[in-house]
Scaffold this motif. Structure first.
Motif, mmCIF file in Angstrom:
data_model
loop_
_atom_site.group_PDB
_atom_site.id
_atom_site.type_symbol
_atom_site.label_atom_id
_atom_site.label_comp_id
_atom_site.label_asym_id
_atom_site.label_seq_id
_atom_site.Cartn_x
_atom_site.Cartn_y
_atom_site.Cartn_z
ATOM 1 N N ALA A 140 -12.482 -25.362 104.988
ATOM 2 C CA ALA A 140 -11.411 -24.761 105.449
ATOM 3 C C ALA A 140 -10.920 -23.134 105.437
ATOM 4 O O ALA A 140 -10.441 -22.928 106.104
ATOM 5 N N SER A 141 -12.120 -22.948 106.494
ATOM 6 C CA SER A 141 -12.110 -21.758 107.207
ATOM 7 C C SER A 141 -12.133 -22.086 108.845
ATOM 8 O O SER A 141 -12.632 -21.110 109.413
ATOM 9 N N HIS A 142 -12.642 -23.155 108.155
ATOM 10 C CA HIS A 142 -12.199 -23.577 110.302
ATOM 11 C C HIS A 142 -11.537 -24.971 110.605
ATOM 12 O O HIS A 142 -11.320 -25.576 110.750
ATOM 13 N N GLU A 143 -9.571 -24.374 110.125
ATOM 14 C CA GLU A 143 -8.724 -25.151 110.352
ATOM 15 C C GLU A 143 -7.990 -24.814 111.183
ATOM 16 O O GLU A 143 -7.604 -23.536 111.350
ATOM 17 N N ALA A 181 -4.388 -19.963 119.950
ATOM 18 C CA ALA A 181 -5.102 -21.342 119.930
ATOM 19 C C ALA A 181 -6.615 -21.201 119.886
ATOM 20 O O ALA A 181 -7.558 -22.098 120.386
ATOM 21 N N LEU A 182 -7.475 -20.365 120.115
ATOM 22 C CA LEU A 182 -8.676 -20.044 119.679
ATOM 23 C C LEU A 182 -9.497 -20.976 118.151
ATOM 24 O O LEU A 182 -9.111 -20.235 117.806
ATOM 25 N N SER A 183 -10.183 -21.913 119.096
ATOM 26 C CA SER A 183 -10.741 -22.304 117.793
ATOM 27 C C SER A 183 -12.928 -21.185 117.414
ATOM 28 O O SER A 183 -13.242 -21.143 118.694
ATOM 29 N N GLU A 184 -13.097 -22.314 116.357
ATOM 30 C CA GLU A 184 -14.366 -20.699 116.440
ATOM 31 C C GLU A 184 -15.468 -21.817 115.750
ATOM 32 O O GLU A 184 -14.915 -22.105 114.566
ATOM 33 N N LEU A 220 -20.438 -28.666 107.735
ATOM 34 C CA LEU A 220 -19.140 -29.027 107.576
ATOM 35 C C LEU A 220 -18.623 -28.373 109.077
ATOM 36 O O LEU A 220 -18.986 -27.711 109.415
ATOM 37 N N PRO A 221 -17.815 -29.393 109.683
ATOM 38 C CA PRO A 221 -16.606 -29.641 111.276
ATOM 39 C C PRO A 221 -15.550 -28.986 110.838
ATOM 40 O O PRO A 221 -15.332 -28.626 109.482
ATOM 41 N N ALA A 222 -15.377 -28.653 111.608
ATOM 42 C CA ALA A 222 -13.938 -28.211 111.539
ATOM 43 C C ALA A 222 -12.805 -28.794 111.907
ATOM 44 O O ALA A 222 -13.381 -29.767 111.907
ATOM 45 N N GLN A 276 -2.359 -35.485 116.283
ATOM 46 C CA GLN A 276 -3.617 -35.855 115.707
ATOM 47 C C GLN A 276 -4.966 -35.319 115.319
ATOM 48 O O GLN A 276 -4.741 -33.694 115.739
ATOM 49 N N ASP A 277 -5.511 -35.830 114.366
ATOM 50 C CA ASP A 277 -6.322 -34.551 113.379
ATOM 51 C C ASP A 277 -7.845 -34.900 113.708
ATOM 52 O O ASP A 277 -8.294 -36.389 114.026
ATOM 53 N N ALA A 278 -8.668 -33.708 114.025
ATOM 54 C CA ALA A 278 -9.874 -34.570 114.357
ATOM 55 C C ALA A 278 -11.338 -33.264 114.050
ATOM 56 O O ALA A 278 -10.537 -32.525 113.968
ATOM 57 N N THR A 279 -12.030 -33.889 113.628
ATOM 58 C CA THR A 279 -13.030 -33.618 113.322
ATOM 59 C C THR A 279 -13.973 -32.681 114.741
ATOM 60 O O THR A 279 -13.810 -33.671 115.836
ATOM 61 N N PHE A 280 -14.535 -31.263 114.969
ATOM 62 C CA PHE A 280 -15.562 -30.943 115.706
ATOM 63 C C PHE A 280 -16.819 -30.193 115.041
ATOM 64 O O PHE A 280 -16.231 -29.626 114.107
ATOM 65 N N ALA A 281 -17.660 -30.378 115.566
ATOM 66 C CA ALA A 281 -18.795 -29.541 115.303
ATOM 67 C C ALA A 281 -19.763 -30.041 116.781
ATOM 68 O O ALA A 281 -19.804 -30.575 117.361
ATOM 69 N N TRP A 282 -20.449 -28.816 116.941
ATOM 70 C CA TRP A 282 -21.101 -28.654 117.879
ATOM 71 C C TRP A 282 -22.934 -28.339 117.211
ATOM 72 O O TRP A 282 -23.152 -27.668 116.203
#
Lengths: 427, 468
Positions: free
Chosen positions: B237-240, B304-307, B318-320, B373-379
């Motif tokens: 929830a903190s990476h949306e 538009a920065l994602s972290e 948890l993914p963003a 589109q909704d996408a999840t992301f993890a690195w």
């Protein structure tokens, strides 16, 4: 990029890039002095066992659109182009195994598209990029990079984005190390990311793919029978890179003019760096002894010395054929293969199985996307055109409306030897 | 849900330095080009969060009530240009681009009152939302006596207002945009995002949220439906993050500006449409990475920065979540570097069919006009080169061209020198990856590279690094 002052202005306008431009100039001074010329490419010499090591030289050169193409005055054909060529390009060429001096000697000799590269998942790929500068534009001090587009869990150091990483100045080498994991099978792309819109459309783009561990005859790690639509086993595989050429940008680069890339409007559409009918010509290959490019065999192919990658798909009746499609153009495309149903088994280097795969007659693909498509060759030998269904993307000439566009053929014939290399030629 | 930086991420004080550096650079670039008009940041945007979705909520008694004002103003682009736009202000506030992100909860009745302060009729349409009422009547397309389509929703004349009402009956990412002369009005900036959060209780895990759920009828008539979260849609929830993709033809905007007071239709603009600026959340790179509510971008409040931090099954599982919205006129092939993203929802429909998981990992997120589109992301730090070292000696920086967003080393959480004259942007050895349109002509500001529809993904080192 354009003339030196324009280039500075451009980067200043880009805000964050301004300081980068200054550093390029400082480094260029050192490079011109040749401080480190002659050093061995770093990394080459202690490549781990089982890894594939390549050296690509990044430079400029000239290529040729199909003979008889209509002129686009004053941009095409380029009046500066050497005999037998008509379009200024940047590109990557394979110089693996050649000496440092031979690599340096390739300045001004390049190709579109870049060499087809593949690696087995779980094994390492080491690619040394050697920037030997630009022959036609010695005023430009552009660095180069290799960006493996889509590589999973990339670190910036090996991602090739100049602003968030490093790039390779003129006279220097840099070795990228890629360790694709077991789940990484699929079709990717690579390209230079330095001043990306320019260097990519100038020709620094190619296909790289990953084979599943221990399954060189499958696109993805699965063991389904041929009868299963989601099966990715193939008898032959061919990779086709889709790109476009707006000759105004190519001309401007050769003639020290700036280009507004938002004006981009292609006048040729390419498969593996060639437009139809050149797409059908066989592969070219460099001379094994000295690396000098040679045109593909056959009369009428003399102009293709710098476009060695054929798009002709040759197979036997009933064989399963994998076509790896990748796009590094800037437009959305739809490819169709009338009379032969195609099954999409991969998208963006990800297996699409029974749930998300699809039978299609037309494959849609946009910039920076890939598709893995399998078809079964018809029992009837013959020539089956595979082409871009957007008929507005063919410049055409009198008597041949397909001329200059993205069209190739699937040739079905008997009596072929087994395929030993993807596309018949790859690294 | 608002983006709330949690304790595992670098403190705001440490991050302010970066923004100060970038802010000053941007201000220098824009010197003397202060936009015309009275522009102040939306009060709701000033949450203190540096990036991520900024929610506007207005919920009471099971309803959400919003006031939007269609008005005009100016945005800046990184080459110094100032562009006349139309847009939705929050309440009676100032113009902003994109419109305020409206956040509601599944099952709520939503009332959006639109006040028209433009000189032309306008209206609101909400693709994917069913049974919308406009002032109590069905919000239906309006036709003239000859059958010509006037508007996709009942037009509101200048100075008028209409209240749109609907039930947010399924979760996901929606967009709202002008339904009147959309050929012109959407291009002019009349668009925004509506997020419907699921009614299902959040997963028990700290910071975890569902993007989607399913509902089934309660046991008895009149009972509240039973909501069940979709396990495949869990995110941090903190990476949306919201990424609204758009483009601008500046000539068209000048034509509209000069015709103020004139009833302008797309037919008035006869030159071929030709976009020159390409935006994420109404900003072009490098403005895209400036924080939410950056004072030097008063009308463009959304970063538009994602972290993210490296995936860790124990500490950071948890993914963003990235919510893509396109309001452009062409399909945007958006390419996030560093890793595939998993597309889990399209047009607010979760990608599952019975037991079949239809989600798909992609390295190009292809967003069609008026689609989401909704996408999840993890690195994942798969190599852990910090422990082993990279296998090839790192050349001296003099033998490299070094980028200002590079930390000077191959390693996460480490810093090293860049070449003289390069102003290093990293704070504590974090990684930056780009994410951009792979129609590379769109990753430019009027043709100049490394701009436009491009942003950064910031990968922070694990908690125990010098970043903390």
């Amino acid at each position: 990029m354009s003339a030196s002052m324009d280039r500075r202005k451009f980067l200043t306008l880009g805000g964050a890039g301004a300081v980068g431009a200054l550093s390029v100039w400082k480094l260029a001074d050192a490079a011109v002095g040749g401080l480190l010329r002659g050093q061995a490419p770093p990394g080459i010499g202690h490549v781990p066992a089982g890894a594939k090591a390549l050296q690509l030289v990044a430079t400029d050169g000239w290529a040729s659109m199909p003979q008889g193409s209509l002129p686009v005055d004053p941009w095409f054909p380029d009046v500066m182009a050497p005999e037998g060529t008509d379009t200024y390009i940047f590109g990557f060429r394979n110089v693996t195994g050649h000496s440092r001096a031979q690599a340096e000697g390739q300045r001004g000799v390049t190709q579109i598209s870049a060499p087809l590269v593949y690696v087995e998942a779980g094994k390492e790929l080491w690619v040394t990029v050697s920037n030997v500068g630009l022959s036609i534009r010695p005023d430009l001090t552009d660095s180069h990079t290799m960006h493996w587009h889509g590589f999973r869990n990339a670190i910036p150091f090996y991602d090739g984005v100049p602003e968030s990483s490093i790039s390779v100045p003129i006279g220097r080498d840099f070795t990228y190390v890629f360790r694709p994991k077991a789940d990484s099978a699929g079709t990717y792309m690579y390209h230079c990311h330095f001043e990306d819109v320019e260097h990519v459309t100038m020709g620094m783009s190619g296909v790289v793919f990953v084979t599943p561990p221990g399954q060189p005859d499958r696109a993805y790690a699965e063991e389904l029978p041929d009868t299963d639509p989601a099966c990715s086993r193939f008898d032959r595989q061919y990779a086709i890179l889709l790109t476009e050429i707006d000759n105004r940008g190519h001309f401007n680069d050769a003639h020290i003019q700036a280009t507004d890339w938002t004006d981009f409007q292609p006048n040729f559409w390419l498969m593996n760096g060639r437009a139809y009918p050149d797409t059908l010509a066989p592969n070219g290959a460099p001379d094994a002894a000295n690396g000098t490019p040679k045109p593909p065999p056959g009369a009428g192919n003399e102009h293709l010395a710098h476009q060695p990658n054929s798009s002709l798909i040759v197979c036997q009746p009933g064989e399963r054929v994998l076509v790896r499609l990748a796009s590094l153009g800037f437009q959305q495309h739809s490819l169709t293969l009338p009379g032969i149903p195609m099954r999409i088994v991969g998208k963006d280097a990800r297996y699409v199985g029974a749930d998300t795969g699809a039978w299609v007659d037309t494959v849609d693909i946009g910039p920076g996307e890939s598709r893995d498509v399998i078809f079964t060759a018809p029992s009837q030998p013959g020539r089956y055109p595979l082409f871009n269904r957007d008929m507005a993307k063919y410049p055409g000439i009198a008597g041949d409306a397909w001329h200059g566009g993205q069209r190739t053929e699937v040739v079905v014939q008997s009596g072929l030897d087994a395929q030993t290399e993807p596309n018949g030629w790859s690294l | 849900m608002a983006h709330n930086p949690d304790k595992s991420r670098p403190p705001a004080t440490a991050r302010r330095h970066l923004w100060a550096v970038l802010g000053i650079a941007s201000l220098l670039a824009f010197a003397g080009l202060v936009p015309v008009g009275s522009i102040t940041p939306s009060a709701d945007a000033a949450t203190g969060a540096t990036s991520g979705v900024v929610c506007n909520r207005s919920s009471a008694n099971g309803q959400s009530n919003f006031l939007l004002t269609a008005t005009d103003g100016y945005v800046t682009v990184p080459d110094g240009n100032s562009i006349y736009m139309w847009g939705y202000a929050y309440g009676n506030g100032a113009f902003q681009l994109p419109g305020p992100t409206l956040c509601v909860t599944e099952g709520q009745r939503v009332n959006i009152t639109l006040v028209n302060r433009l000189s032309v009729p306008t209206s609101l349409q909400l693709p994917g939302i069913e049974d919308v009422l406009a002032d109590g009547n069905p919000s239906a397309p309006a036709f003239d006596s000859t059958g010509k389509l006037l508007s996709l929703a009942p037009p509101i004349g200048p100075g008028g207002s209409t209240t749109y009402s609907f039930t947010a009956d399924r979760p996901g990412t929606f967009l709202y945009e002008s339904g009147t002369d959309p050929q012109l009005q959407v291009q002019m900036g009349l668009f925004g995002t509506l997020i419907v959060y699921p009614a299902a209780a959040a997963p028990g895990q700290a910071d975890a949220a569902y993007a989607y759920d399913t509902s089934s009828p309660g046991a008895n008539p009149g009972d509240r439906p039973v909501y069940t979260g979709e396990p495949g849609s869990i995110y941090s929830a903190s990476h949306e993050y919201g990424l609204t993709l758009s483009e601008v033809d500046p000539d068209l905007h000048v034509a509209v500006e000069q015709a103020t007071g004139h009833v302008f239709t797309s037919a008035d603009y006869t030159a071929p449409y030709h976009a020159r600026y390409f935006m994420i959340n109404g900003r072009s790179f490098p403005d895209t990475i400036a924080p939410n509510g950056a004072p030097w971008l008063p009308a463009q409040p959304y970063s538009a920065l994602s972290e993210v931090q490296p995936f860790d099954p124990a500490g950071n599982p948890l993914p963003a979540l990235l919510r893509y919205v396109s309001v452009g006129v062409t399909t945007y092939p958006f390419h996030p570097h560093s890793n595939h993203e998993r597309v889990i929802g399209v047009d607010a429909h979760f990608l599952r069919d019975g037991t079949a998981d239809l989600s798909l990992e992609k390295f190009a997120i292809v967003v069609n006009p008026s689609s989401t589109q909704d996408a999840t992301f993890a690195w994942t730090n798969t190599e852990d080169y910090e422990a082993s070292g990279v296998p090839v000696a790192v050349p001296e920086t003099l033998n490299l061209t070094t980028g200002d967003f590079w930390n000077g080393t191959p390693y996460l959480g480490k810093t090293g020198p860049l070449n003289p004259g390069i102003n290093q942007k990293t704070e504590c050895g974090e990684y930056y990856h780009v994410a951009h349109s792979h129609d590379l002509t769109q990753a430019t500001n009027y043709g100049a590279s490394f701009g436009g529809m491009l942003t950064l993904i910031r990968v922070d080192p694990p908690e125990d690094s010098s970043c903390g």
